[in-house]
Design a protein around this motif. Structure first.
Motif, PDB file in Angstrom:
ATOM      1  N   ALA A  70     -11.789   8.019  11.815  1.00 30.29           N
ATOM      2  CA  ALA A  70     -10.998   8.697  10.859  1.00 30.29           C
ATOM      3  C   ALA A  70      -9.591   7.960  10.643  1.00 30.29           C
ATOM      4  O   ALA A  70      -9.006   7.418  11.514  1.00 30.29           O
ATOM      5  CB  ALA A  70     -10.782  10.124  11.178  1.00 30.29           C
ATOM      6  N   PRO A  71      -9.085   7.817   9.468  1.00 27.11           N
ATOM      7  CA  PRO A  71      -7.811   7.241   9.340  1.00 27.11           C
ATOM      8  C   PRO A  71      -6.632   8.014   9.405  1.00 27.11           C
ATOM      9  O   PRO A  71      -6.895   9.298   9.924  1.00 27.11           O
ATOM     10  CB  PRO A  71      -8.090   6.975   7.539  1.00 27.11           C
ATOM     11  CG  PRO A  71      -8.793   8.222   7.221  1.00 27.11           C
ATOM     12  CD  PRO A  71      -9.811   8.547   8.164  1.00 27.11           C
ATOM     13  N   ALA A  72      -5.408   7.604   9.309  1.00 26.32           N
ATOM     14  CA  ALA A  72      -4.285   8.162   9.819  1.00 26.32           C
ATOM     15  C   ALA A  72      -3.883   9.206   8.487  1.00 26.32           C
ATOM     16  O   ALA A  72      -4.209   9.091   7.334  1.00 26.32           O
ATOM     17  CB  ALA A  72      -3.289   7.048   9.775  1.00 26.32           C
ATOM     18  N   ALA A  73      -3.210  10.479   8.906  1.00 29.15           N
ATOM     19  CA  ALA A  73      -2.748  11.246   7.883  1.00 29.15           C
ATOM     20  C   ALA A  73      -1.909  10.655   7.012  1.00 29.15           C
ATOM     21  O   ALA A  73      -1.650  10.830   5.794  1.00 29.15           O
ATOM     22  CB  ALA A  73      -2.279  12.515   8.519  1.00 29.15           C
ATOM     23  N   GLN A  74      -0.944   9.897   7.633  1.00 27.34           N
ATOM     24  CA  GLN A  74      -0.038   8.972   6.445  1.00 27.34           C
ATOM     25  C   GLN A  74      -0.174   7.701   6.866  1.00 27.34           C
ATOM     26  O   GLN A  74       0.402   6.927   7.680  1.00 27.34           O
ATOM     27  CB  GLN A  74       1.549   9.405   7.026  1.00 27.34           C
ATOM     28  CG  GLN A  74       1.926  11.067   7.003  1.00 27.34           C
ATOM     29  CD  GLN A  74       2.996  11.248   7.225  1.00 27.34           C
ATOM     30  OE1 GLN A  74       3.694  10.779   8.180  1.00 27.34           O
ATOM     31  NE2 GLN A  74       3.614  12.412   6.618  1.00 27.34           N
ATOM     32  N   PRO A  75      -1.017   7.012   5.927  1.00 26.60           N
ATOM     33  CA  PRO A  75      -1.202   5.474   5.987  1.00 26.60           C
ATOM     34  C   PRO A  75       0.202   4.864   5.822  1.00 26.60           C
ATOM     35  O   PRO A  75       1.108   5.050   5.304  1.00 26.60           O
ATOM     36  CB  PRO A  75      -2.104   5.279   4.827  1.00 26.60           C
ATOM     37  CG  PRO A  75      -2.482   6.528   4.303  1.00 26.60           C
ATOM     38  CD  PRO A  75      -1.363   7.716   4.768  1.00 26.60           C
ATOM     39  N   LEU A  76       0.074   3.538   6.718  1.00 26.42           N
ATOM     40  CA  LEU A  76       1.097   2.648   6.628  1.00 26.42           C
ATOM     41  C   LEU A  76       1.260   1.991   5.250  1.00 26.42           C
ATOM     42  O   LEU A  76       0.416   1.354   4.529  1.00 26.42           O
ATOM     43  CB  LEU A  76       0.863   1.461   7.530  1.00 26.42           C
ATOM     44  CG  LEU A  76       1.869   0.548   7.670  1.00 26.42           C
ATOM     45  CD1 LEU A  76       3.219   0.778   8.366  1.00 26.42           C
ATOM     46  CD2 LEU A  76       1.438  -0.880   8.333  1.00 26.42           C
ATOM     47  N   PRO A  77       2.605   2.342   4.450  1.00 26.24           N
ATOM     48  CA  PRO A  77       2.530   1.695   3.127  1.00 26.24           C
ATOM     49  C   PRO A  77       2.488  -0.017   3.230  1.00 26.24           C
ATOM     50  O   PRO A  77       2.876  -0.547   4.321  1.00 26.24           O
ATOM     51  CB  PRO A  77       4.014   2.004   2.837  1.00 26.24           C
ATOM     52  CG  PRO A  77       4.313   3.039   3.681  1.00 26.24           C
ATOM     53  CD  PRO A  77       3.668   2.994   4.945  1.00 26.24           C
ATOM     54  N   LEU A  78       1.908  -0.506   2.078  1.00 26.03           N
ATOM     55  CA  LEU A  78       1.849  -1.881   2.215  1.00 26.03           C
ATOM     56  C   LEU A  78       2.693  -2.376   0.567  1.00 26.03           C
ATOM     57  O   LEU A  78       1.935  -2.235  -0.334  1.00 26.03           O
ATOM     58  CB  LEU A  78       0.410  -2.511   2.039  1.00 26.03           C
ATOM     59  CG  LEU A  78      -0.225  -2.239   3.262  1.00 26.03           C
ATOM     60  CD1 LEU A  78      -1.722  -2.841   3.143  1.00 26.03           C
ATOM     61  CD2 LEU A  78       0.432  -3.050   4.492  1.00 26.03           C
ATOM     62  N   PRO A  79       3.876  -2.402   0.683  1.00 24.78           N
ATOM     63  CA  PRO A  79       4.670  -2.390  -0.441  1.00 24.78           C
ATOM     64  C   PRO A  79       4.174  -3.845  -1.368  1.00 24.78           C
ATOM     65  O   PRO A  79       3.802  -4.836  -0.388  1.00 24.78           O
ATOM     66  CB  PRO A  79       6.225  -2.488  -0.216  1.00 24.78           C
ATOM     67  CG  PRO A  79       6.056  -2.747   1.251  1.00 24.78           C
ATOM     68  CD  PRO A  79       4.662  -2.343   1.719  1.00 24.78           C
ATOM     69  N   GLN A  80       4.436  -3.962  -2.485  1.00 31.22           N
ATOM     70  CA  GLN A  80       4.237  -5.166  -3.398  1.00 31.22           C
ATOM     71  C   GLN A  80       5.381  -6.162  -2.795  1.00 31.22           C
ATOM     72  O   GLN A  80       6.516  -5.693  -3.292  1.00 31.22           O
ATOM     73  CB  GLN A  80       3.940  -5.009  -4.624  1.00 31.22           C
ATOM     74  CG  GLN A  80       3.653  -6.152  -5.528  1.00 31.22           C
ATOM     75  CD  GLN A  80       2.130  -6.537  -5.176  1.00 31.22           C
ATOM     76  OE1 GLN A  80       1.290  -5.868  -5.043  1.00 31.22           O
ATOM     77  NE2 GLN A  80       2.163  -8.066  -4.881  1.00 31.22           N
ATOM     78  N   GLY A  81       4.969  -7.384  -2.807  1.00 33.30           N
ATOM     79  CA  GLY A  81       5.996  -8.410  -2.292  1.00 33.30           C
ATOM     80  C   GLY A  81       5.972  -9.382  -3.490  1.00 33.30           C
ATOM     81  O   GLY A  81       5.175  -9.182  -4.572  1.00 33.30           O
ATOM     82  N   GLN A  82       6.606 -10.442  -3.441  1.00 34.23           N
ATOM     83  CA  GLN A  82       6.824 -11.495  -4.484  1.00 34.23           C
ATOM     84  C   GLN A  82       5.287 -12.115  -4.617  1.00 34.23           C
ATOM     85  O   GLN A  82       4.797 -12.508  -3.621  1.00 34.23           O
ATOM     86  CB  GLN A  82       7.978 -12.610  -4.001  1.00 34.23           C
ATOM     87  CG  GLN A  82       7.767 -13.675  -5.105  1.00 34.23           C
ATOM     88  CD  GLN A  82       8.988 -14.883  -4.629  1.00 34.23           C
ATOM     89  OE1 GLN A  82       9.350 -14.534  -3.879  1.00 34.23           O
ATOM     90  NE2 GLN A  82       8.708 -15.704  -5.446  1.00 34.23           N
ATOM     91  N   PRO A  83       4.751 -12.043  -5.676  1.00 32.15           N
ATOM     92  CA  PRO A  83       3.519 -12.646  -5.763  1.00 32.15           C
ATOM     93  C   PRO A  83       3.196 -14.117  -5.489  1.00 32.15           C
ATOM     94  O   PRO A  83       4.189 -14.854  -5.963  1.00 32.15           O
ATOM     95  CB  PRO A  83       3.128 -12.482  -7.426  1.00 32.15           C
ATOM     96  CG  PRO A  83       3.926 -11.485  -7.648  1.00 32.15           C
ATOM     97  CD  PRO A  83       5.307 -11.400  -6.918  1.00 32.15           C
ATOM     98  N   LEU A  84       2.281 -14.399  -4.576  1.00 33.58           N
ATOM     99  CA  LEU A  84       2.240 -15.744  -4.070  1.00 33.58           C
ATOM    100  C   LEU A  84       1.100 -16.445  -5.033  1.00 33.58           C
ATOM    101  O   LEU A  84      -0.006 -15.976  -5.477  1.00 33.58           O
ATOM    102  CB  LEU A  84       1.481 -15.948  -2.892  1.00 33.58           C
ATOM    103  CG  LEU A  84       1.613 -16.875  -1.886  1.00 33.58           C
ATOM    104  CD1 LEU A  84       2.940 -17.802  -1.675  1.00 33.58           C
ATOM    105  CD2 LEU A  84       0.801 -16.957  -0.578  1.00 33.58           C
ATOM    106  N   ASN A  85       1.581 -17.383  -5.811  1.00 31.02           N
ATOM    107  CA  ASN A  85       0.969 -18.379  -6.638  1.00 31.02           C
ATOM    108  C   ASN A  85       0.367 -19.478  -5.850  1.00 31.02           C
ATOM    109  O   ASN A  85       0.950 -20.595  -5.326  1.00 31.02           O
ATOM    110  CB  ASN A  85       1.846 -19.192  -7.749  1.00 31.02           C
ATOM    111  CG  ASN A  85       0.965 -19.795  -8.581  1.00 31.02           C
ATOM    112  OD1 ASN A  85      -0.202 -19.763  -8.708  1.00 31.02           O
ATOM    113  ND2 ASN A  85       1.795 -20.834  -9.458  1.00 31.02           N
TER     114      ASN A  85
END
Length: 395
Positions: A70-85
């Motif tokens: 089962a997953p976490a009740a509060q998932p670890l956020p994965l915020p958007q960073g600077q896009p890697l080209n």
């Protein structure tokens, strides 16, 4: 790098489903079922069969049974960073037959892309990437006091191994695949141990892996020779379950999956004795594989708690054994790089690459043309170096 392995027992033959069962399946699953292979050996599957199977191992009860994580009740956020080209990434993904790539740096998503009609919500099988999860559960069991020391003899925790060639083998030697017990990991040899041990009939009341492994002879003194051995990872799983008195899936859920903030449910395929196959076959999203990389980068601290000993990953992810491949080595069920990076790897292109220096995680799933012997492994190594160079250049 050497061959990555799979516990072939996890890949049971797909039988013709009874009419009532087949009718109960959703349309997508029926489509996958129609494409499923019928041969027990994954290395014999055709490419389109693997495309269908690798995303659906746990969805077909006639294929294999699995425990749910089962997953976490509060998932670890994965915020958007600077896009890697990444120049040439489309060609790279096509050549790898990539199902998914997630690149995190400093905890932020810098690249995420999917292929083979796979997406961020799907679960892809890990194959031997699971070995690094199993190793981590050894660390958790030490932290929790279930295992006293890596220098304890394996037979202290698995009584069925007493009197066998494993009687004098330590947990550390199992983790580093240096038991000295004779083993043949040749997938193309039908008489090899890796081909036979999953189909061997276990002794009454004994785990199937233990029943087979206890009969093997010694080839070298313990600790002297590194030799890749999938059966020994399965033994590690039995050892952890025996020490903790918990199924591996439950312990992974308690110690890693929920504390580390995994977002989606995962599954772990079961072997002939109903035990999770420790050397293979966790099914999870690509993002959650990447979150595991963050857990490792964080030293095994999750939910404000130290899940493994503070120095666990400092020991587990550095070269403990030379494998005869310049620039690489083997830790505690991790493939190591002399630059300090480390990877969990499974056949057909599954991997979690972790670079502490750059706070970098690259989680990838794929369906290579061959298990390990095609052009894809070398191309993936070049891709890792390309991403490292882009980050060093501030791109």
């Amino acid at each position: 790098m050497k061959k990555r392995s799979i516990a072939l027992a996890a890949i049971a033959a797909v039988l013709v489903a009874g009419g009532g069962y087949y009718a109960s399946l959703d349309k997508e699953t029926r489509g996958l079922l129609a494409a499923m292979p019928t041969d027990r050996d994954v290395l014999m599957w055709k490419q389109d069969q693997r495309d269908a199977a690798f995303r659906a191992m746990d969805r077909l009860p006639i294929l294999a049974k699995a425990s749910t994580i089962a997953p976490a009740a509060q998932p670890l956020p994965l915020p958007q960073g600077q896009p890697l080209n990444i120049p040439g990434v489309e060609q790279y993904m096509a050549g790898q037959r990539s199902a998914g790539i997630v690149i995190l740096q400093d905890g932020k998503v810098r690249f995420e892309r999917y292929g083979l009609d796979f997406d961020a919500t799907g679960r892809w099988t890990s194959f031997s990437v699971a070995k690094s999860f199993t190793s981590t559960l050894v660390g958790a069991a030490i932290q929790d006091g279930y295992i006293k020391s890596l220098d304890d003899k394996v037979s202290q925790y698995i009584p069925g191994l007493r009197g066998s060639a494993y009687d004098d083998v330590s947990i550390r030697q199992l983790l580093t695949m240096s038991s000295g017990v004779r083993w043949n990991e040749d997938y193309e040899d039908p008489n090899s141990d890796v081909a036979r041990f999953n189909n061997a009939k276990p002794e009454p009341g004994m785990d199937a892996t233990v029943s087979y492994m206890r009969k093997l002879p010694r080839a070298h003194p313990p600790g002297e020779v590194w030799h890749y051995n999938t059966g020994e990872t399965n033994l590690i799983g039995v050892l952890v379950s025996s020490a903790t008195k918990k199924p591996l899936a439950q312990y992974l859920q308690e110690k890693v999956w929920q504390p580390a903030g995994m977002e989606s449910p995962a599954t772990w395929l079961l072997g002939a004795s109903g035990h999770e196959i420790a050397g293979c076959c966790i099914q999870a999203t690509t993002r959650d594989y990447a979150r595991f990389g963050l857990f490792v980068l964080g030293g095994g601290v999750a939910g404000g708690k130290q899940i493994v000993p503070p120095d666990w990953f400092a020991q587990a992810t550095v070269k403990q054994k030379d494998i005869g491949d310049p620039g690489h080595g083997y830790g505690y069920q991790w493939w190591t790089y002399d630059d300090g990076s480390v990877a969990a790897q499974g056949i057909f292109g599954q991997g979690i690459f972790i670079d502490p220096k750059r706070k970098l995680v690259i989680a990838s799933n794929a369906n290579w043309t061959r298990a390990t012997k095609g052009p894809e492994p070398e191309a993936r190594e070049a891709f890792y170096k390309q991403v490292q160079a882009l980050i060093d250049a501030g791109k």
